[in-house]
Write a protein that holds these residues in place. Structure first.
Motif, PDB file in Angstrom:
ATOM      1  N   TYR A  14      -4.078 -20.835   1.195  1.00  0.00           N
ATOM      2  CA  TYR A  14      -3.123 -21.723   1.858  1.00  0.00           C
ATOM      3  C   TYR A  14      -2.918 -21.245   3.291  1.00  0.00           C
ATOM      4  O   TYR A  14      -2.623 -20.065   3.525  1.00  0.00           O
ATOM      5  CB  TYR A  14      -1.798 -21.728   1.103  1.00  0.00           C
ATOM      6  N   PRO A  15      -3.060 -22.112   4.285  1.00  0.00           N
ATOM      7  CA  PRO A  15      -3.027 -21.668   5.684  1.00  0.00           C
ATOM      8  C   PRO A  15      -1.773 -20.908   6.087  1.00  0.00           C
ATOM      9  O   PRO A  15      -1.837 -20.028   6.957  1.00  0.00           O
ATOM     10  CB  PRO A  15      -3.166 -22.984   6.462  1.00  0.00           C
ATOM     11  N   SER A  16      -0.623 -21.218   5.479  1.00  0.00           N
ATOM     12  CA  SER A  16       0.624 -20.543   5.851  1.00  0.00           C
ATOM     13  C   SER A  16       0.910 -19.295   5.023  1.00  0.00           C
ATOM     14  O   SER A  16       1.944 -18.641   5.218  1.00  0.00           O
ATOM     15  CB  SER A  16       1.801 -21.520   5.730  1.00  0.00           C
ATOM     16  N   SER A  17       0.025 -18.953   4.105  1.00  0.00           N
ATOM     17  CA  SER A  17       0.241 -17.769   3.271  1.00  0.00           C
ATOM     18  C   SER A  17       0.218 -16.496   4.117  1.00  0.00           C
ATOM     19  O   SER A  17      -0.610 -16.332   5.013  1.00  0.00           O
ATOM     20  CB  SER A  17      -0.846 -17.685   2.196  1.00  0.00           C
ATOM     21  N   ASN A  18       1.126 -15.579   3.815  1.00  0.00           N
ATOM     22  CA  ASN A  18       1.126 -14.282   4.498  1.00  0.00           C
ATOM     23  C   ASN A  18      -0.200 -13.567   4.344  1.00  0.00           C
ATOM     24  O   ASN A  18      -0.632 -12.840   5.242  1.00  0.00           O
ATOM     25  CB  ASN A  18       2.245 -13.393   3.947  1.00  0.00           C
ATOM     26  N   PHE A  19      -0.854 -13.753   3.197  1.00  0.00           N
ATOM     27  CA  PHE A  19      -2.109 -13.053   2.945  1.00  0.00           C
ATOM     28  C   PHE A  19      -3.257 -13.606   3.781  1.00  0.00           C
ATOM     29  O   PHE A  19      -4.267 -12.934   3.966  1.00  0.00           O
ATOM     30  CB  PHE A  19      -2.458 -13.109   1.462  1.00  0.00           C
ATOM     31  N   VAL A  20      -3.121 -14.802   4.266  1.00  0.00           N
ATOM     32  CA  VAL A  20      -4.125 -15.412   5.136  1.00  0.00           C
ATOM     33  C   VAL A  20      -3.827 -15.116   6.604  1.00  0.00           C
ATOM     34  O   VAL A  20      -4.734 -14.901   7.410  1.00  0.00           O
ATOM     35  CB  VAL A  20      -4.186 -16.933   4.897  1.00  0.00           C
ATOM     36  N   GLN A  21      -2.548 -15.054   6.944  1.00  0.00           N
ATOM     37  CA  GLN A  21      -2.148 -14.925   8.343  1.00  0.00           C
ATOM     38  C   GLN A  21      -2.002 -13.492   8.830  1.00  0.00           C
ATOM     39  O   GLN A  21      -2.126 -13.230  10.029  1.00  0.00           O
ATOM     40  CB  GLN A  21      -0.824 -15.647   8.574  1.00  0.00           C
ATOM     41  N   HIS A  22      -1.697 -12.553   7.931  1.00  0.00           N
ATOM     42  CA  HIS A  22      -1.353 -11.200   8.346  1.00  0.00           C
ATOM     43  C   HIS A  22      -2.184 -10.154   7.605  1.00  0.00           C
ATOM     44  O   HIS A  22      -2.607 -10.378   6.465  1.00  0.00           O
ATOM     45  CB  HIS A  22       0.127 -10.915   8.076  1.00  0.00           C
ATOM     46  N   LEU A  23      -2.384  -9.007   8.255  1.00  0.00           N
ATOM     47  CA  LEU A  23      -2.943  -7.845   7.587  1.00  0.00           C
ATOM     48  C   LEU A  23      -1.831  -7.140   6.829  1.00  0.00           C
ATOM     49  O   LEU A  23      -0.779  -6.824   7.403  1.00  0.00           O
ATOM     50  CB  LEU A  23      -3.547  -6.890   8.618  1.00  0.00           C
ATOM     51  N   ILE A  24      -2.051  -6.888   5.538  1.00  0.00           N
ATOM     52  CA  ILE A  24      -1.050  -6.229   4.704  1.00  0.00           C
ATOM     53  C   ILE A  24      -1.748  -5.163   3.858  1.00  0.00           C
ATOM     54  O   ILE A  24      -2.742  -5.447   3.182  1.00  0.00           O
ATOM     55  CB  ILE A  24      -0.333  -7.228   3.777  1.00  0.00           C
ATOM     56  N   ALA A  25      -1.234  -3.953   3.913  1.00  0.00           N
ATOM     57  CA  ALA A  25      -1.743  -2.885   3.059  1.00  0.00           C
ATOM     58  C   ALA A  25      -0.587  -1.986   2.662  1.00  0.00           C
ATOM     59  O   ALA A  25       0.402  -1.855   3.397  1.00  0.00           O
ATOM     60  CB  ALA A  25      -2.829  -2.075   3.779  1.00  0.00           C
ATOM     61  N   ALA A  26      -0.700  -1.365   1.486  1.00  0.00           N
ATOM     62  CA  ALA A  26       0.338  -0.454   1.011  1.00  0.00           C
ATOM     63  C   ALA A  26      -0.276   0.533   0.021  1.00  0.00           C
ATOM     64  O   ALA A  26      -1.245   0.205  -0.673  1.00  0.00           O
ATOM     65  CB  ALA A  26       1.488  -1.220   0.352  1.00  0.00           C
ATOM     66  N   ARG A  27       0.290   1.725   0.009  1.00  0.00           N
ATOM     67  CA  ARG A  27      -0.101   2.722  -0.995  1.00  0.00           C
ATOM     68  C   ARG A  27       1.122   3.548  -1.338  1.00  0.00           C
ATOM     69  O   ARG A  27       1.885   3.938  -0.450  1.00  0.00           O
ATOM     70  CB  ARG A  27      -1.235   3.610  -0.479  1.00  0.00           C
ATOM     71  N   THR A  28       1.310   3.806  -2.625  1.00  0.00           N
ATOM     72  CA  THR A  28       2.482   4.526  -3.107  1.00  0.00           C
ATOM     73  C   THR A  28       2.040   5.843  -3.732  1.00  0.00           C
ATOM     74  O   THR A  28       1.283   5.844  -4.707  1.00  0.00           O
ATOM     75  CB  THR A  28       3.248   3.698  -4.147  1.00  0.00           C
ATOM     76  N   THR A  29       2.489   6.962  -3.168  1.00  0.00           N
ATOM     77  CA  THR A  29       2.191   8.273  -3.730  1.00  0.00           C
ATOM     78  C   THR A  29       3.442   8.803  -4.420  1.00  0.00           C
ATOM     79  O   THR A  29       4.467   8.128  -4.500  1.00  0.00           O
ATOM     80  CB  THR A  29       1.736   9.247  -2.630  1.00  0.00           C
ATOM     81  N   GLN A  30       3.372  10.038  -4.898  1.00  0.00           N
ATOM     82  CA  GLN A  30       4.507  10.592  -5.631  1.00  0.00           C
ATOM     83  C   GLN A  30       5.709  10.877  -4.734  1.00  0.00           C
ATOM     84  O   GLN A  30       6.835  10.997  -5.234  1.00  0.00           O
ATOM     85  CB  GLN A  30       4.082  11.862  -6.357  1.00  0.00           C
ATOM     86  N   ASP A  31       5.493  10.969  -3.407  1.00  0.00           N
ATOM     87  CA  ASP A  31       6.617  11.318  -2.546  1.00  0.00           C
ATOM     88  C   ASP A  31       6.816  10.388  -1.350  1.00  0.00           C
ATOM     89  O   ASP A  31       7.719  10.613  -0.544  1.00  0.00           O
ATOM     90  CB  ASP A  31       6.476  12.760  -2.040  1.00  0.00           C
ATOM     91  N   ARG A  32       6.004   9.337  -1.225  1.00  0.00           N
ATOM     92  CA  ARG A  32       6.166   8.465  -0.055  1.00  0.00           C
ATOM     93  C   ARG A  32       5.508   7.112  -0.296  1.00  0.00           C
ATOM     94  O   ARG A  32       4.662   6.963  -1.168  1.00  0.00           O
ATOM     95  CB  ARG A  32       5.594   9.110   1.201  1.00  0.00           C
ATOM     96  N   ARG A  33       5.923   6.174   0.534  1.00  0.00           N
ATOM     97  CA  ARG A  33       5.330   4.838   0.552  1.00  0.00           C
ATOM     98  C   ARG A  33       4.693   4.612   1.920  1.00  0.00           C
ATOM     99  O   ARG A  33       5.340   4.816   2.953  1.00  0.00           O
ATOM    100  CB  ARG A  33       6.399   3.768   0.288  1.00  0.00           C
ATOM    101  N   LEU A  34       3.456   4.188   1.920  1.00  0.00           N
ATOM    102  CA  LEU A  34       2.739   3.864   3.141  1.00  0.00           C
ATOM    103  C   LEU A  34       2.569   2.355   3.217  1.00  0.00           C
ATOM    104  O   LEU A  34       2.140   1.733   2.240  1.00  0.00           O
ATOM    105  CB  LEU A  34       1.351   4.524   3.155  1.00  0.00           C
ATOM    106  N   THR A  35       2.908   1.755   4.351  1.00  0.00           N
ATOM    107  CA  THR A  35       2.738   0.313   4.505  1.00  0.00           C
ATOM    108  C   THR A  35       2.127   0.020   5.864  1.00  0.00           C
ATOM    109  O   THR A  35       2.351   0.740   6.845  1.00  0.00           O
ATOM    110  CB  THR A  35       4.068  -0.441   4.376  1.00  0.00           C
ATOM    111  N   LEU A  36       1.372  -1.055   5.915  1.00  0.00           N
ATOM    112  CA  LEU A  36       0.780  -1.538   7.159  1.00  0.00           C
ATOM    113  C   LEU A  36       0.897  -3.050   7.179  1.00  0.00           C
ATOM    114  O   LEU A  36       0.454  -3.725   6.247  1.00  0.00           O
ATOM    115  CB  LEU A  36      -0.696  -1.132   7.244  1.00  0.00           C
ATOM    116  N   ARG A  37       1.541  -3.554   8.215  1.00  0.00           N
ATOM    117  CA  ARG A  37       1.610  -5.001   8.426  1.00  0.00           C
ATOM    118  C   ARG A  37       1.159  -5.280   9.847  1.00  0.00           C
ATOM    119  O   ARG A  37       1.814  -4.841  10.807  1.00  0.00           O
ATOM    120  CB  ARG A  37       3.005  -5.551   8.184  1.00  0.00           C
ATOM    121  N   ASP A  38       0.051  -5.952   9.962  1.00  0.00           N
ATOM    122  CA  ASP A  38      -0.574  -6.183  11.257  1.00  0.00           C
ATOM    123  C   ASP A  38      -0.792  -4.841  11.948  1.00  0.00           C
ATOM    124  O   ASP A  38      -1.586  -4.047  11.485  1.00  0.00           O
ATOM    125  CB  ASP A  38       0.242  -7.168  12.077  1.00  0.00           C
ATOM    126  N   ARG A  39      -0.054  -4.548  13.019  1.00  0.00           N
ATOM    127  CA  ARG A  39      -0.286  -3.311  13.772  1.00  0.00           C
ATOM    128  C   ARG A  39       0.779  -2.238  13.525  1.00  0.00           C
ATOM    129  O   ARG A  39       0.738  -1.183  14.161  1.00  0.00           O
ATOM    130  CB  ARG A  39      -0.359  -3.619  15.271  1.00  0.00           C
TER     131      ARG A  39
END
Length: 271
Positions: A197-222
Motif C-alpha cells: 500500500y503506497p501510504s504504508s510505513n513499510f513502503v515509505q520509511h526504513l525501519i529496523a529494530a533489534r532487542t538484546t538482553q539489555d537494550r533496544r536498537l531502532t532505526l527509522r530512516d536516518r
C-alpha cells in the motif's frame, strides 16, 4: 502452509544451545534469543520486493541469507519452530495502537502467537519492532509481568485484549486483539496490504529494530537510537547512505541485499 522447517538450522541461527523442550523456560529463552539474532526490518517492502510468507521462503531469507523481517515473517517462523519442538501454537491478529490514540480504529496488520506450555496459555510476539516482547506473558489480565527489559501487562474487557508496556513510568498500549485463531489467508491479505500500500510505513520509511538482553536498537530512516532501561535514549543521525548500511550491518547484524537498489532507496530518504 506446511510447518516443517530445519529446526537445527533455526536453533543455530538464533544461538540457542541445549535440547529445547515444550515448557515455559524454553519458550522464554527462545523468544529472547530470536529477538536478539533476527532483527526486525523492512528492506524488501522499501525496495519494492514482494514479501513471501511460505516457510521455505522464510527459511531461505531469515536462516540462510542473513536477513530479518517484520511481524508476519518473524512470528510465522517462530511458530513453526515452536510446533516442531512440541508446543501447541495458535496465530492471532491485532490492531496496532502504538503511537496512536487509545480509541483509534486501525487495520488488523499485526501477528502475535498464543502458546500452550506447562498447562497454561501464554502470549509471545517476536515481531513488534521497537517494543519487541523478548519473552512470554501469561494470558492473565491486569497483572504486571517482568521481562528482561520493561514490564508488560495485558488488559481485557468484553473479550478484547490490550498489550501494554511500561515505558519510563507510563503504561502504553502496543495493540489490541481478541483470542480468535486466524487462518493463514488472514496473514497473506494483511501482509500484502502493509508491504504494497503506497501510504504504508513499510513502503515509505526504513525501519529496523533489534532487542538484546539489555537494550533496544531502532532505526527509522536516518535516526539510529539506542534505549537502555532507566537511561536517556542515545540518538544518532546518519547523514549518508553508506552510514546507514554500516549500522544495518554492524548493529542490526544484517547481510544486505541488492546493495545498488538499496542505496538508491536510502539516498531518497528525507534528510
Amino acid at each position: 502452509m506446511s510447518d516443517a522447517i530445519d529446526l537445527d538450522a533455526y536453533l543455530q541461527r538464533i544461538g540457542y544451545r541445549g535440547a529445547p523442550k515444550p515448557d515455559q523456560t524454553t519458550l522464554r529463552a527462545l523468544a529472547v534469543a530470536h529477538a536478539a539474532a533476527l532483527p526486525f526490518e523492512n528492506l524488501d517492502p522499501l525496495c519494492g520486493v514482494p514479501v513471501q510468507l511460505e516457510l521455505d521462503a522464510l527459511e531461505r531469507k531469515l536462516l540462510y541469507q542473513g536477513r530479518g523481517g517484520y511481524c508476519f515473517e518473524q512470528n510465522l517462523l517462530f511458530a513453526a519452530a515452536l510446533r516442531m519442538i512440541g508446543f501447541t501454537v495458535q496465530g492471532l491478529i491485532a490492531r496496532v495502537l502504538w503511537n496512536q490514540p487509545e480509541d483509534a480504529v486501525t487495520a488488523q496488520t499485526h501477528m502475535l502467537l498464543r502458546v500452550e506450555a506447562d498447562g497454561e496459555s501464554w502470549l509471545t510476539d517476536v515481531g513488534f519492532g521497537s517494543m519487541n516482547l523478548a519473552g512470554a506473558l501469561r494470558l492473565e489480565p491486569d497483572v504486571a509481568q517482568v521481562t528482561g527489559l520493561e514490564p508488560f501487562r495485558l488488559l481485557e474487557r468484553n473479550g478484547e485484549w490490550r498489550m501494554q508496556a511500561c515505558v519510563r513510568g507510563d503504561w502504553l498500549t502496543l495493540y489490541r486483539f481478541d483470542l480468535e485463531p486466524r487462518a493463514s489467508v488472514d496473514y497473506v491479505v494483511a501482509n500484502h496490504y502493509v508491504s504494497t500500500y503506497p501510504s504504508s510505513n513499510f513502503v515509505q520509511h526504513l525501519i529496523a529494530a533489534r532487542t538484546t538482553q539489555d537494550r533496544r536498537l531502532t532505526l527509522r530512516d536516518r535516526e539510529f537510537t539506542v534505549r537502555r532501561p532507566g537511561m536517556e535514549p542515545e540518538r544518532h543521525t546518519l547523514p549518508g547512505s553508506e552510514d546507514i548500511c554500516r549500522v544495518l550491518e554492524q548493529e542490526f547484524l544484517l547481510r544486505l541485499p541488492d546493495r545498488t537498489r538499496l542505496l538508491q532507496k536510502l539516498d531518497a530518504l528525507p534528510q
